[in-house]
Write a protein that holds these residues in place. Sequence first.
Motif, mmCIF file in Angstrom:
data_model
loop_
_atom_site.group_PDB
_atom_site.id
_atom_site.type_symbol
_atom_site.label_atom_id
_atom_site.label_comp_id
_atom_site.label_asym_id
_atom_site.label_seq_id
_atom_site.Cartn_x
_atom_site.Cartn_y
_atom_site.Cartn_z
ATOM 1 N N LEU A 187 0.816 -1.219 0.000
ATOM 2 C CA LEU A 187 0.000 0.000 0.000
ATOM 3 C C LEU A 187 0.849 1.268 0.000
ATOM 4 O O LEU A 187 0.331 2.384 -0.003
ATOM 5 C CB LEU A 187 -0.952 0.008 1.193
ATOM 6 C CG LEU A 187 -2.032 -1.075 1.146
ATOM 7 C CD1 LEU A 187 -3.006 -0.931 2.301
ATOM 8 C CD2 LEU A 187 -2.784 -1.041 -0.162
ATOM 9 N N GLY A 188 2.178 1.090 0.033
ATOM 10 C CA GLY A 188 3.061 2.252 -0.132
ATOM 11 C C GLY A 188 3.429 2.921 1.182
ATOM 12 O O GLY A 188 3.136 2.430 2.265
ATOM 13 N N GLU A 189 4.053 4.090 1.009
ATOM 14 C CA GLU A 189 4.594 4.798 2.176
ATOM 15 C C GLU A 189 3.515 5.228 3.162
ATOM 16 O O GLU A 189 3.733 5.280 4.362
ATOM 17 C CB GLU A 189 5.296 6.057 1.684
ATOM 18 C CG GLU A 189 6.785 6.034 1.877
ATOM 19 C CD GLU A 189 7.416 7.203 1.181
ATOM 20 O OE1 GLU A 189 7.267 8.322 1.682
ATOM 21 O OE2 GLU A 189 8.025 6.969 0.109
ATOM 22 N N VAL A 190 2.337 5.578 2.602
ATOM 23 C CA VAL A 190 1.212 5.963 3.475
ATOM 24 C C VAL A 190 0.097 4.950 3.251
ATOM 25 O O VAL A 190 -0.748 5.120 2.380
ATOM 26 C CB VAL A 190 0.715 7.394 3.150
ATOM 27 C CG1 VAL A 190 -0.427 7.779 4.079
ATOM 28 C CG2 VAL A 190 1.840 8.399 3.221
ATOM 29 N N PRO A 191 0.064 3.855 4.004
ATOM 30 C CA PRO A 191 -0.957 2.833 3.740
ATOM 31 C C PRO A 191 -2.368 3.334 4.008
ATOM 32 O O PRO A 191 -3.298 2.992 3.294
ATOM 33 C CB PRO A 191 -0.586 1.687 4.686
ATOM 34 C CG PRO A 191 0.376 2.241 5.665
ATOM 35 C CD PRO A 191 0.996 3.459 5.079
ATOM 36 N N VAL A 192 -2.532 4.153 5.069
ATOM 37 C CA VAL A 192 -3.870 4.644 5.414
ATOM 38 C C VAL A 192 -3.767 6.131 5.748
ATOM 39 O O VAL A 192 -2.966 6.525 6.602
ATOM 40 C CB VAL A 192 -4.444 3.889 6.653
ATOM 41 C CG1 VAL A 192 -5.810 4.441 7.041
ATOM 42 C CG2 VAL A 192 -4.534 2.388 6.378
ATOM 43 N N GLY A 220 0.062 3.348 12.405
ATOM 44 C CA GLY A 220 0.732 3.720 11.148
ATOM 45 C C GLY A 220 -0.093 4.591 10.211
ATOM 46 O O GLY A 220 0.295 4.793 9.059
ATOM 47 N N ALA A 221 -1.226 5.120 10.678
ATOM 48 C CA ALA A 221 -2.034 5.996 9.794
ATOM 49 C C ALA A 221 -1.431 7.395 9.758
ATOM 50 O O ALA A 221 -0.793 7.836 10.721
ATOM 51 C CB ALA A 221 -3.466 6.084 10.311
ATOM 52 N N TYR A 222 -1.663 8.057 8.656
ATOM 53 C CA TYR A 222 -1.265 9.452 8.514
ATOM 54 C C TYR A 222 -2.562 10.244 8.662
ATOM 55 O O TYR A 222 -3.452 10.152 7.809
ATOM 56 C CB TYR A 222 -0.640 9.605 7.129
ATOM 57 C CG TYR A 222 -0.115 10.962 6.784
ATOM 58 C CD1 TYR A 222 0.460 11.788 7.747
ATOM 59 C CD2 TYR A 222 -0.151 11.415 5.476
ATOM 60 C CE1 TYR A 222 0.958 13.031 7.409
ATOM 61 C CE2 TYR A 222 0.349 12.661 5.123
ATOM 62 C CZ TYR A 222 0.893 13.467 6.101
ATOM 63 O OH TYR A 222 1.383 14.695 5.769
#
Length: 578
Positions: A69-74, A168-170
């Motif tokens: 899902l990349g550097e920002v998964p959520v 790990g959410a942004y």
Amino acid sequence: MSTRNGAVAPSEFPPPVDPVGEFVKRELDSEDERIEVGVAIVGGGTAGLATANRLLQLLGDDPETMERLGEVPVAVIEKAKTCGGHNLSGAVMRPAPLQELFPELTREQWRELGFAFGEVDKEAVYMTPTSKRALRIPTPPPFKNHGNEVISVAALARYQQQQAEEGGAYVLTETSATQLLVTDGRVQGVRTGDKGRGKDGEPLGNFEPGTDVTAQATVLAEGCWGHLTGAAIREFDLGDNREPQVWELGVKEVWKVPKPLDRLIHTVGPWPLKLSPKYGQIGGTWIYPMKNAKTGDDLVSIGFVIDLEYADATTSAHDLLQLFKTHPLVRKILEGGERTAWGAKALPGGGYWSMPKLSMPGALLVGDSGGMVDTVALKGVHHCIKSGILAAETIYEQLKRGGSNFSAYEQAVEDSSIGKELYEVRNTRQPFQRGFIQGGPLVNAMIATKGRFPGGRWEWHRNDDRAMFVGDTKDSYPKPDGKYTFDKLSSVYITGNATRDDAPNHIRVQKDVPREIAETWAWMCPAGVYEIPEDAPAHGNVDLIVNYTNCVQCGAITAKGGRLTPPEGGDGPLYTQT
Ligand SMILES: Cc1cc2nc3c(=O)[nH]c(=O)nc-3n(C[C@H](O)[C@H](O)[C@H](O)COP(=O)(O)OP(=O)(O)OC[C@H]3O[C@@H](n4cnc5c(N)ncnc54)[C@H](O)[C@@H]3O)c2cc1C
Ligand code: SF4
């Protein structure tokens, strides 16, 4: 068109807005200008954050999919200063979905964490025939709350935000999502709003343009009639073959009280509303005990909810709550206490038949965006959490396999407690559109038979189609004394509302409207946004003043002929206890 008292409906004065033309962006910025995320969630309220929380639990156990899902998964995009800042609810919550989301937490820990305030072990329902009398009645089934928990959704959202960030959410707070990105018939993400524009939209010194945020899945969790949700419903025909959505507006206060309240209370009127169907007034109140486990303070949550189907333009949920507080039943609870919070919010009231289709290519609707509220019992929080869990599980299953079809979510909702509970009350509220006296017995029959009698699909009448008249409900409102009863502006003040004075106007309404419409908006708005000039003619059109910087973004205007669009990120109230 006539402008005599009672002859005009708000729908005759639609807001100057083209939802699909303005709010759908069909070309993406170049790759180096946009932000790519795995899953974009619009709205950091209970539902959006439950989606993030569950998704991150699943991704936490599956590093491979997380990596993909990349550097920002959520990413969670929330317009308030912090998650919770724009959230308000009663709130007595059915606990099961929150227990499912955070199985390791006990209810004692909920209270220690500051978002829960005690389990309901005693309750009472009253009829209030007059301003002085209260008659206790047997608790009707929808009002049974034994075992439920009194919470604050503003505080719960802050806890959920912290959990999401740890997972790990942004979380992009102070950020409005203003356009839905749609290419090739599929939602590709959202565009965030510009910041630093002046009154006329001109860029100021601190101007920052918005950004295209592209995602493999987009979740619309905007709450009651969201801005992008409305555009998505039109773009993908999600409302086809459904009943129109209808709305209610609630105004709430939190009080610190010297004596603990020993039970949860609901009142069902008729006072302070009018019984005559001409007024179209249906509403009720709550008083919930809250024990703050951290400070030991005894608090109560008190609120008034009104159906936005009413016809007397002078109906005001804020003033009705002030009036309700003068009843001896309430007065003795608040006596010697102090108001610590105030706020207002609309909620979707149509229930089962008004729920839009919940998925579209690339995106899903959760919580109030999907209309998942049972307004008979005044319960939506647990459905928001459950829908977030189901949306997260559907998205995870698809993304894990490299798929992108999220339609299984619809059946999952239908088969879950959400579908089952909302189906049972599918026809229960509609009869009230015929008035309290005519509709009451039908409502009771629907409750007793769980919607089987009288069966079929009961229609809803659009709130903005109801013709308005300038009536006398306003004559009963108390003059604010600044101690027990308050005016709108001092109430907005304690929300911490921080809208810049030179911000662009985010409220779309026609301004040259008949007095009936202007009065409707002026009385309805809990924040005193609409003002009729003192020298306006008694009949005919008036030139409405819109003090949009007072707006607490309750959303009610969208039900009665206007449109709330998201203001610049960070503007609006900063609720903490609601
Ligand atoms: C007065 C009242 C009393 C209630 N009482 C109860 C009760 O006692 N028990 C119960 O179970 N339920 C109750 N409900 C219903 C319940 O509160 C709701 O169903 C629930 O809180 C909705 O949660 P949500 O996450 O879907 O929406 P919201 O809480 O509205 O969250 C949506 C979030 O999205 C953000 N947002 C919206 N649009 C954008 C955008 N374009 N860009 C960025 N951010 C955006 C908003 O700022 C907000 O934070 C009540 C509701 C009201 C209004
Ligand atoms: S102007 Fe804002 S606070 Fe007033 S009714 Fe509209 S949305 Fe609610």
